[in-house]
Design an enzyme around this catalytic site. Structure first.
Site, PDB file in Angstrom:
ATOM      1  N   HIS A  38       0.510  -0.727  -0.202  1.00 29.65           N
ATOM      2  CA  HIS A  38       0.246   0.128   0.176  1.00 29.65           C
ATOM      3  C   HIS A  38       1.320   1.480   0.008  1.00 29.65           C
ATOM      4  O   HIS A  38       0.150   2.299  -0.781  1.00 29.65           O
ATOM      5  CB  HIS A  38      -1.183  -0.379   0.949  1.00 29.65           C
ATOM      6  CG  HIS A  38      -1.826  -0.894   1.699  1.00 29.65           C
ATOM      7  ND1 HIS A  38      -1.330  -2.203   2.493  1.00 29.65           N
ATOM      8  CD2 HIS A  38      -2.888  -1.566   0.602  1.00 29.65           C
ATOM      9  CE1 HIS A  38      -3.174  -2.447   2.021  1.00 29.65           C
ATOM     10  NE2 HIS A  38      -3.198  -2.294   0.923  1.00 29.65           N
ATOM     11  N   LYS A  55     -18.357  -6.445   8.225  1.00 30.50           N
ATOM     12  CA  LYS A  55     -17.146  -7.152   8.348  1.00 30.50           C
ATOM     13  C   LYS A  55     -15.782  -7.027   9.266  1.00 30.50           C
ATOM     14  O   LYS A  55     -15.110  -5.689   9.830  1.00 30.50           O
ATOM     15  CB  LYS A  55     -15.662  -6.879   6.557  1.00 30.50           C
ATOM     16  CG  LYS A  55     -16.515  -6.613   5.831  1.00 30.50           C
ATOM     17  CD  LYS A  55     -15.287  -6.710   4.926  1.00 30.50           C
ATOM     18  CE  LYS A  55     -15.770  -7.293   2.996  1.00 30.50           C
ATOM     19  NZ  LYS A  55     -14.920  -6.604   2.490  1.00 30.50           N
ATOM     20  N   ARG A  89      -2.154  -5.687  -8.339  1.00 25.16           N
ATOM     21  CA  ARG A  89      -0.777  -6.986  -8.290  1.00 25.16           C
ATOM     22  C   ARG A  89      -0.424  -7.894  -9.010  1.00 25.16           C
ATOM     23  O   ARG A  89       0.096  -8.551  -9.789  1.00 25.16           O
ATOM     24  CB  ARG A  89      -0.993  -7.685  -7.046  1.00 25.16           C
ATOM     25  CG  ARG A  89      -0.885  -6.674  -5.714  1.00 25.16           C
ATOM     26  CD  ARG A  89      -0.899  -6.887  -4.190  1.00 25.16           C
ATOM     27  NE  ARG A  89      -2.735  -6.979  -4.785  1.00 25.16           N
ATOM     28  CZ  ARG A  89      -3.316  -7.664  -3.173  1.00 25.16           C
ATOM     29  NH1 ARG A  89      -2.297  -8.754  -2.178  1.00 25.16           N
ATOM     30  NH2 ARG A  89      -4.433  -7.750  -3.922  1.00 25.16           N
ATOM     31  N   SER A 116      -3.283  -7.905   3.238  1.00 27.49           N
ATOM     32  CA  SER A 116      -2.845  -8.058   4.535  1.00 27.49           C
ATOM     33  C   SER A 116      -2.797  -9.017   4.896  1.00 27.49           C
ATOM     34  O   SER A 116      -2.788  -9.176   6.525  1.00 27.49           O
ATOM     35  CB  SER A 116      -3.762  -6.890   5.119  1.00 27.49           C
ATOM     36  OG  SER A 116      -4.203  -5.895   4.328  1.00 27.49           O
TER      37      SER A 116
HETATM   38  N1  COA Z   1       0.108  -3.983  -2.615  1.00 24.72           N
HETATM   39  C1  COA Z   1      -0.212  -5.216  -1.492  1.00 24.72           C
HETATM   40  N2  COA Z   1      -1.222  -5.242  -0.563  1.00 24.72           N
HETATM   41  C2  COA Z   1      -2.200  -4.677  -1.957  1.00 24.72           C
HETATM   42  C3  COA Z   1      -1.890  -3.327  -2.562  1.00 24.72           C
HETATM   43  C4  COA Z   1      -0.702  -3.478  -2.792  1.00 24.72           C
HETATM   44  N3  COA Z   1      -0.765  -2.777  -3.514  1.00 24.72           N
HETATM   45  N4  COA Z   1      -3.212  -3.144  -3.100  1.00 24.72           N
HETATM   46  C5  COA Z   1      -4.311  -4.361  -2.511  1.00 24.72           C
HETATM   47  N5  COA Z   1      -4.146  -4.370  -1.802  1.00 24.72           N
HETATM   48  C6  COA Z   1      -4.477  -5.612  -1.047  1.00 24.72           C
HETATM   49  C7  COA Z   1      -5.177  -5.289   0.792  1.00 24.72           C
HETATM   50  O1  COA Z   1      -3.951  -6.013   1.611  1.00 24.72           O
HETATM   51  C8  COA Z   1      -6.124  -6.505   1.016  1.00 24.72           C
HETATM   52  O2  COA Z   1      -5.372  -8.520   1.469  1.00 24.72           O
HETATM   53  P1  COA Z   1      -6.934  -8.670   1.921  1.00 24.72           P
HETATM   54  O3  COA Z   1      -7.908  -9.186   1.155  1.00 24.72           O
HETATM   55  O4  COA Z   1      -5.976 -10.292   2.197  1.00 24.72           O
HETATM   56  O5  COA Z   1      -7.018  -7.787   2.991  1.00 24.72           O
HETATM   57  C9  COA Z   1      -6.664  -6.715  -0.601  1.00 24.72           C
HETATM   58  O6  COA Z   1      -4.840  -6.322  -1.374  1.00 24.72           O
HETATM   59  C10 COA Z   1      -7.653  -6.192  -0.690  1.00 24.72           C
HETATM   60  O7  COA Z   1      -7.107  -4.786  -0.197  1.00 24.72           O
HETATM   61  P2  COA Z   1      -8.082  -2.797  -0.829  1.00 24.72           P
HETATM   62  O8  COA Z   1      -6.301  -2.698  -1.378  1.00 24.72           O
HETATM   63  O9  COA Z   1      -7.754  -2.350   1.023  1.00 24.72           O
HETATM   64  O10 COA Z   1      -8.891  -3.408  -0.543  1.00 24.72           O
HETATM   65  P3  COA Z   1      -9.838  -3.558  -0.444  1.00 24.72           P
HETATM   66  O11 COA Z   1     -10.889  -4.394  -1.176  1.00 24.72           O
HETATM   67  O12 COA Z   1     -10.352  -3.991   1.270  1.00 24.72           O
HETATM   68  O13 COA Z   1     -11.259  -1.994  -0.477  1.00 24.72           O
HETATM   69  C11 COA Z   1     -13.124  -0.545  -1.640  1.00 24.72           C
HETATM   70  C12 COA Z   1     -11.701  -2.098  -1.407  1.00 24.72           C
HETATM   71  C13 COA Z   1     -12.413   0.325  -0.308  1.00 24.72           C
HETATM   72  C14 COA Z   1     -12.681   0.224  -3.034  1.00 24.72           C
HETATM   73  C15 COA Z   1     -14.113  -1.002  -2.030  1.00 24.72           C
HETATM   74  O14 COA Z   1     -14.494  -2.618  -1.321  1.00 24.72           O
HETATM   75  C16 COA Z   1     -15.108  -0.357  -1.171  1.00 24.72           C
HETATM   76  O15 COA Z   1     -15.079   0.863  -2.391  1.00 24.72           O
HETATM   77  N6  COA Z   1     -16.135  -0.180  -0.908  1.00 24.72           N
HETATM   78  C17 COA Z   1     -17.408   0.610  -0.575  1.00 24.72           C
HETATM   79  C18 COA Z   1     -18.199   0.341  -0.882  1.00 24.72           C
HETATM   80  C19 COA Z   1     -18.914   0.684  -2.349  1.00 24.72           C
HETATM   81  O16 COA Z   1     -19.108   2.085  -2.756  1.00 24.72           O
HETATM   82  N7  COA Z   1     -18.966  -0.583  -2.905  1.00 24.72           N
HETATM   83  C20 COA Z   1     -19.615  -0.611  -4.265  1.00 24.72           C
HETATM   84  C21 COA Z   1     -18.226  -0.586  -5.282  1.00 24.72           C
HETATM   85  S1  COA Z   1     -18.481  -1.281  -7.123  1.00 24.72           S
END
Ligand code: COA
Length: 162
Positions: free
Chosen positions: A19, A43, A92, A130
């Site tokens: 991140h 969650k 990724r 994560s």
């Molecule tokens: N390097 C390493 N790991 C990464 C990374 C990077 N550059 N980018 C993402 N990750 C990992 C995270 O650690 C996480 O791992 P995990 O699943 O093991 O916990 C995973 O990839 C995804 O995490 P993150 O990027 O934090 O995204 P998320 O899926 O938790 O959240 C939101 C995504 C918040 C953008 C999305 O759910 C959202 O917008 N929610 C709000 C509700 C909404 O609007 N919904 C409609 C969407 S169309």
């Protein structure tokens, strides 16, 4: 006027070096990078929103153009409310692409002024997530290569006490 703010949303449970790589690279392009922590009470997370924000603040303390915030509900509503138009996400793998493609299309459908931009994760971080870090920590493995040094002790402590 051209946008100078981007929003980097996510769960950040906890923030990883992957991140941080995206945040630093976004800082070189945008005048302000808003890291927006999703507050989703449905969650179960290892860290509360307040803890995740505090860890991000520590990890980004040397990046003056980063602001840490949180949001609940739809990302597009947060974007509308704060007047931001650009979402940054990291990619990724092909798996990420599938999910991100769907989210970007849906977000744009819900709010056509939202533009999603993607950065390829630097090669050294492509295999980090994560969840995998939490799993390694819960078995007492070494996670020091995957998370910022300044938050390492609190992550280790959280999993030692479980
Ligand atoms: N390097 C390493 N790991 C990464 C990374 C990077 N550059 N980018 C993402 N990750 C990992 C995270 O650690 C996480 O791992 P995990 O699943 O093991 O916990 C995973 O990839 C995804 O995490 P993150 O990027 O934090 O995204 P998320 O899926 O938790 O959240 C939101 C995504 C918040 C953008 C999305 O759910 C959202 O917008 N929610 C709000 C509700 C909404 O609007 N919904 C409609 C969407 S169309």
């Amino acid at each position: 006027m051209k946008p100078n703010v981007c929003v980097y949303p996510g769960s950040f449970d906890p923030v990883t070096l992957g991140h941080l790589d995206i945040i630093k690279r976004a800082c070189a392009i945008f005048a302000e990078v808003r890291v927006a922590v999703l507050n989703n009470p449905d969650k179960t997370k290892a860290f509360s929103v307040e803890e995740r924000i505090a860890m991000l603040e520590k990890a980004c303390q040397n990046l003056p153009n980063v602001r840490i915030d949180s949001f609940s509900g739809l990302l597009v509503s947060y974007m509308r409310k704060t007047g931001a138009g650009i979402v940054i996400r990291g990619l990724r793998s092909a798996g990420d692409f599938e999910t991100e493609f769907q989210m970007a299309q849906m977000n744009s459908r819900l709010n056509e002024s939202v533009e999603s931009l993607f950065m390829m994760t630097s090669p050294g971080y492509a295999y980090i997530s994560s969840s995998i870090i939490k799993q390694i920590a819960s078995f007492g493995g070494d996670i020091s290569a995957f998370v910022p040094d300044c938050i390492l002790p609190e992550i280790i402590e959280r999993f030692q006490n479980r």
